[in-house]
Design an enzyme around this catalytic site. Structure first.
Site, PDB file in Angstrom:
ATOM      1  N   SER A   1      84.411  34.780  73.685  1.00  0.00           N
ATOM      2  CA  SER A   1      83.722  33.530  73.971  1.00  0.00           C
ATOM      3  C   SER A   1      82.514  33.374  73.064  1.00  0.00           C
ATOM      4  CB  SER A   1      83.273  33.510  75.438  1.00  0.00           C
ATOM      5  OG  SER A   1      82.322  32.492  75.670  1.00  0.00           O
ATOM      6  N   LYS A   2      82.117  32.125  72.832  1.00  0.00           N
ATOM      7  CA  LYS A   2      80.893  31.870  72.069  1.00  0.00           C
ATOM      8  C   LYS A   2      79.681  32.515  72.728  1.00  0.00           C
ATOM      9  CE  LYS A   2      82.100  27.480  69.830  1.00  0.00           C
ATOM     10  NZ  LYS A   2      81.691  26.074  69.642  1.00  0.00           N
ATOM     11  N   ARG A   3      79.768  32.747  74.030  1.00  0.00           N
ATOM     12  CA  ARG A   3      78.639  33.332  74.757  1.00  0.00           C
ATOM     13  C   ARG A   3      78.585  34.854  74.627  1.00  0.00           C
ATOM     14  NH1 ARG A   3      80.718  29.319  77.949  1.00  0.00           N
ATOM     15  NH2 ARG A   3      82.064  30.796  79.050  1.00  0.00           N
ATOM     16  N   ASP A   4      79.663  35.465  74.137  1.00  0.00           N
ATOM     17  CA  ASP A   4      79.671  36.914  73.971  1.00  0.00           C
ATOM     18  C   ASP A   4      78.809  37.298  72.767  1.00  0.00           C
ATOM     19  OD1 ASP A   4      81.434  37.252  76.084  1.00  0.00           O
ATOM     20  OD2 ASP A   4      83.200  37.018  74.803  1.00  0.00           O
TER      21      ASP A   4
ATOM     22  N   SER B   1      80.313  37.678  69.326  1.00  0.00           N
ATOM     23  CA  SER B   1      80.834  36.519  68.602  1.00  0.00           C
ATOM     24  C   SER B   1      79.800  35.888  67.678  1.00  0.00           C
ATOM     25  CB  SER B   1      81.339  35.456  69.597  1.00  0.00           C
ATOM     26  OG  SER B   1      80.246  34.785  70.207  1.00  0.00           O
TER      27      SER B   1
END
Length: 530
Positions: free
Chosen positions: A291-294, A297
């Site tokens: 995810s973009k939130r990880d 990333s």
């Protein structure tokens, strides 16, 4: 409406309309189509948020395919979503590609014959294409609201979220006039054919979407704004893109694009049907899509931690592709020589930060020493270790210390962000360095005696004999041979005194760099603080 299909099922990948002959079929890629003679690929991100590794992997594979085939790499920006797009994100994407040295042949800030290369500047183009699709009967006006579509699904015994039911496909002019009299404005939908849509994916092989599985879809909102479903294939068509490499998450939209492409070919807007290749998901922790939130990333977080472009790109290339059996480390030149998108695996790829760091370490070690130092200086300045953020702006002493330290440090760091901790004690003139917590744990009951005897031994060494080799012999004689200490007992406290760390560059070479006065002062300083 003109019949879009000459045969059934509707099949993508026919390059009969191409201006050049296709490349010869490759026996190593059974079931995969041959690539066009003149490959044109594109990278077309939306400027929403910080660039992430999945986006970079897409850019890398497109860039590598273009460079391998001596084709063209087009870079454009899909910025028609005013609520989500930002100029900051746009600039970050440019910064990311430049940092990674992923250059492009046409597009943003480079120009080319098919501009503009920002969708926000192509509004009139989309309006004209939408009008032509409507006039030809390939698109139609749709007045149904989402609530009405759901209500009809429920009434027909279908799931509420079943999707659009084709209600507006054959509205009479009288019905349209009645809707407009109510103040309604229509969306435009593409008329999907009542037949299977199939194509040969460059990565996944033959894929078939059954008739009726893809409903008529919106290409223009009631307010007149063109959607991605129109703008993306129109741009690809007008820019001559003949190989579309994108993420697996977009696979479900491919039959829509194939149908629209056939309409655009009928209208003379597209010259040929592109080939499609859908790259595997990049998975994060817990076998979930990254995810973009990880944190893993975030491209710039990796740069901040000290990844270098060569190392990060090498690792990202392994997320679905390999250069050969049992070989993980390679240069971008080697990747370009070997890359073929048809070798990409369809299975999801797992982002392993430990492996990424390990591969980056290999590339750090391959840097020329001066290149290593030049790249390290901004991190050293960020951490307050040196006085400037470029090599030429450093003091003479800083350059001398770092030059001497480079062969000691470069083989031992994995990320450029680790260099500061390794060289800070070498650059410092402090007579006492407060030990890190894990270093202080190494100080046993014998540490006081070790430090006392080390000071006594080193004080007798002349400045002219202050070399790593002589220092090693001196402390060996005083601590190992003279007192019977084991190397860890003898040299551990000395290392902690000199660097404040449990792990540091080689001890005796470090002592030579910092000099006699500072070395002795630090041994005494630690002794006083025990």
């Amino acid at each position: 409406m003109t019949d879009i299909a000459n045969d059934s099922p509707l099949m993508a990948g026919d390059h009969s309309a191409s201006t050049g002959a296709g490349r010869a079929a490759d026996g190593d890629h059974p079931g995969r189509p041959a690539l066009p003679e003149h490959v044109r690929v594109r990278f077309c991100p939306s400027p929403t948020g910080t660039p992430h590794v999945g986006m970079v992997r897409t850019a890398l594979f497109n860039w590598a395919e273009a460079r391998h085939t001596h084709g063209v790499f087009v870079f454009r920006i899909e910025d028609t979503d005013a609520q989500r797009d930002s100029e900051e994100s746009y600039n970050q994407i440019l910064e990311a590609l430049r940092w990674l040295h992923l250059d492009w042949d046409e597009g943003i800030e480079v120009g080319g014959p098919n501009g503009p290369y920002r969708q926000s500047e192509r509004t009139e183009i989309y309006r004209d294409v939408a009008r032509r699709l409507l006039e030809a009967g390939y698109a139609y006006e749709s007045y149904s609201t989402p609530d009405e579509i759901e209500a009809r699904n429920v009434a027909a015994g279908r799931p509420k979220a079943f999707g659009y039911d084709g209600f507006d496909r054959n509205l009479t002019q009288e019905q349209k006039d009645a809707f407009r009299a109510q103040g309604r404005r229509p969306a435009l939908r593409i008329r999907m054919p009542e037949e299977d849509v199939a194509f040969d994916d460059l990565i996944r092989g033959h894929i078939d979407f059954k008739a009726g599985s893809v409903p008529d879809y919106v290409i223009v909102r009631p307010n007149g704004d063109a959607l991605y479903t129109l703008t993306n294939p129109v741009d690809d068509a007008m820019m001559g893109i003949n190989v579309v490499l994108r993420g697996e998450d977009l696979l479900s939209s491919t039959p829509r694009q194939i149908v629209l492409y056939r309409y655009l070919m009928e209208l003379g807007i597209a010259r040929e049907m592109p080939l499609f290749g859908h790259m595997p998901y990049v998975m994060g922790a817990g076998k979930k899509k990254l995810s973009k939130r990880d944190p893993e990333s975030n491209l710039f977080l990796h740069r901040e931690n000290g990844f270098i472009p060569e190392g990060l790109l090498n690792y990202l290339a392994l997320l679905g592709w390999s250069i050969g059996p049992d070989r993980d480390v390679f240069s971008m030149r080697e990747m370009v020589e070997s890359f073929d998108v048809r070798d990409v695996k369809a299975n999801p790829a797992h982002f392993d930060i430990d492996k990424a760091v390990s591969i980056n370490a290999e590339h750090v070690r391959m840097l020329e020493p001066q290149d290593f130092l030049n790249r390290s200086v901004p991190y050293l300045r960020r951490d307050g270790v040196v006085s400037a953020d470029s090599w030429d702006a450093l003091t003479d002493r800083e350059r001398a210390v770092l030059t001497a330290a480079a062969p000691l440090v470069q083989p031992r760091v994995r990320l450029l962000g680790e260099v500061s901790a390794m060289v800070a004690s070498l650059l410092s003139r402090d007579g006492y360095i407060e030990p890190d917590d894990d270093a202080r744990k190494q100080l046993k009951g014998s540490s006081e005696d070790v430090l006392d005897r080390a000071v006594a031994a080193l004080e007798g060494v002349d400045e002219g004999a202050w070399t790593a080799e002589n220092l090693h012999e001196t402390l060996n004689a005083a601590l190992l041979e003279g007192m019977g200490y084991k190397p860890r007992q003898a040299f551990g406290p000395v290392r902690v005194a000199l660097s404040g760390r449990r792990v540091s560059p080689p001890l005796f070479e470090s002592m030579e760099i910092v000099g006699k006065d500072v070395t002795v002062a630090r041994l005494r300083g630690l002794r006083e603080h025990l």
